[in-house]
Design an enzyme around this catalytic site. Structure first.
Site, PDB file in Angstrom:
ATOM      1  N   ASP A 233      -7.766   6.174   4.849  1.00 50.72           N
ATOM      2  CA  ASP A 233      -7.817   5.001   5.728  1.00 50.72           C
ATOM      3  C   ASP A 233      -9.050   4.913   6.618  1.00 50.72           C
ATOM      4  OD1 ASP A 233      -5.393   4.360   4.681  1.00 50.72           O
ATOM      5  OD2 ASP A 233      -4.212   4.808   6.461  1.00 50.72           O
TER       6      ASP A 233
ATOM      7  N   SER B  17       0.805  -1.225   0.000  1.00 51.50           N
ATOM      8  CA  SER B  17       0.000   0.000   0.000  1.00 51.50           C
ATOM      9  C   SER B  17       0.835   1.272   0.000  1.00 51.50           C
ATOM     10  CB  SER B  17      -0.939   0.010   1.216  1.00 51.50           C
ATOM     11  OG  SER B  17      -0.193   0.025   2.421  1.00 51.50           O
TER      12      SER B  17
ATOM     13  N   HIS C 230       1.351   4.183   6.835  1.00 50.76           N
ATOM     14  CA  HIS C 230       0.741   5.053   5.841  1.00 50.76           C
ATOM     15  C   HIS C 230       1.152   6.501   6.065  1.00 50.76           C
ATOM     16  CE1 HIS C 230      -2.740   2.238   4.389  1.00 50.76           C
ATOM     17  NE2 HIS C 230      -1.562   1.889   3.924  1.00 50.76           N
TER      18      HIS C 230
END
Length: 205
Positions: free
Chosen positions: A114, A49, A88
């Site tokens: 998210d 990701s 992230h």
């Protein structure tokens, strides 16, 4: 009799050496945790990701002494109720100063943010509660062996049979759960985007 005593002594020596290795590793880990103010100062990237910034298997070093997180900073956070650390990037921030700092994160390789990955009823991350550290350095692919060991238990058995001690970073089921959540987030974004596109197209007509 002397042979039996020698075997016992050799076994005890091996056990003590193994205990010494474990205790040394534990002390080093706790020392890093105290120095970085992070419960998990070193983590492994488990999914794609964050590509191309980070690849699966990259070993990340975290620092949690600074609470003034900026937009664009890559952080690692834990989802409440789940033992799955996620790496992230911060895309929005709210509050700060006298108010709790709240963050919104997103994977560089994900279309949506998210919010689908957060705990139920949670729209933002609390910097002081959910973030376990900011990424300050990394070593490419070094941690991939832990992913292989968690995905292929037979490799773990082989490593143990050879007298090597490995501990997978996360169980395969937890990795699969995270991957499914990210896929669901992408699909939800695609559906919402397609719906908005159809509405705009209808209005244009």
């Amino acid at each position: 009799m002397f042979s039996a005593l020698s075997n016992v002594r050799q076994t005890l020596t091996q056990v003590l050496n193994f205990a010494l290795v474990l205790s040394t590793a534990f002390m080093l880990w706790k020392g890093l945790s105290v120095a970085t103010d992070s419960p998990s100062p070193i983590v492994v990237v488990l999914s794609g990701s964050m590509e191309p910034a980070f690849q699966r298997g990259d070993l990340l070093f975290l620092w949690n002494r600074s609470q003034n997180t900026q937009i664009g900073e890559v952080v690692v956070y834990n989802v409440k109720g789940k033992d799955i650390p996620i790496v992230h990037r911060v895309v929005r921030k709210y509050g700060g100063g006298s108010k709790p700092l709240k963050l919104l994160t997103k994977g560089d390789n994900n279309l949506a943010d998210d919010t689908e990955l957060y705990a139920k009823g949670q729209d933002y991350l609390n910097r002081s509660e959910d973030i376990i550290g900011s990424v300050v350095g990394y070593v490419p692919f070094v941690g991939y062996v832990t992913i292989l060991l968690s995905e292929h238990p037979c490799l773990t058995s082989f490593a143990l049979s050879q007298g090597t001690s490995f501990t997978p970073v996360r169980h395969r089921k937890e990795i699969d759960m995270m991957m499914r959540q990210e896929q669901a987030s992408r699909e939800s974004y695609d559906q919402n985007h397609d719906g908005s596109h159809q509405i705009m197209k209808g209005l244009a007509q």
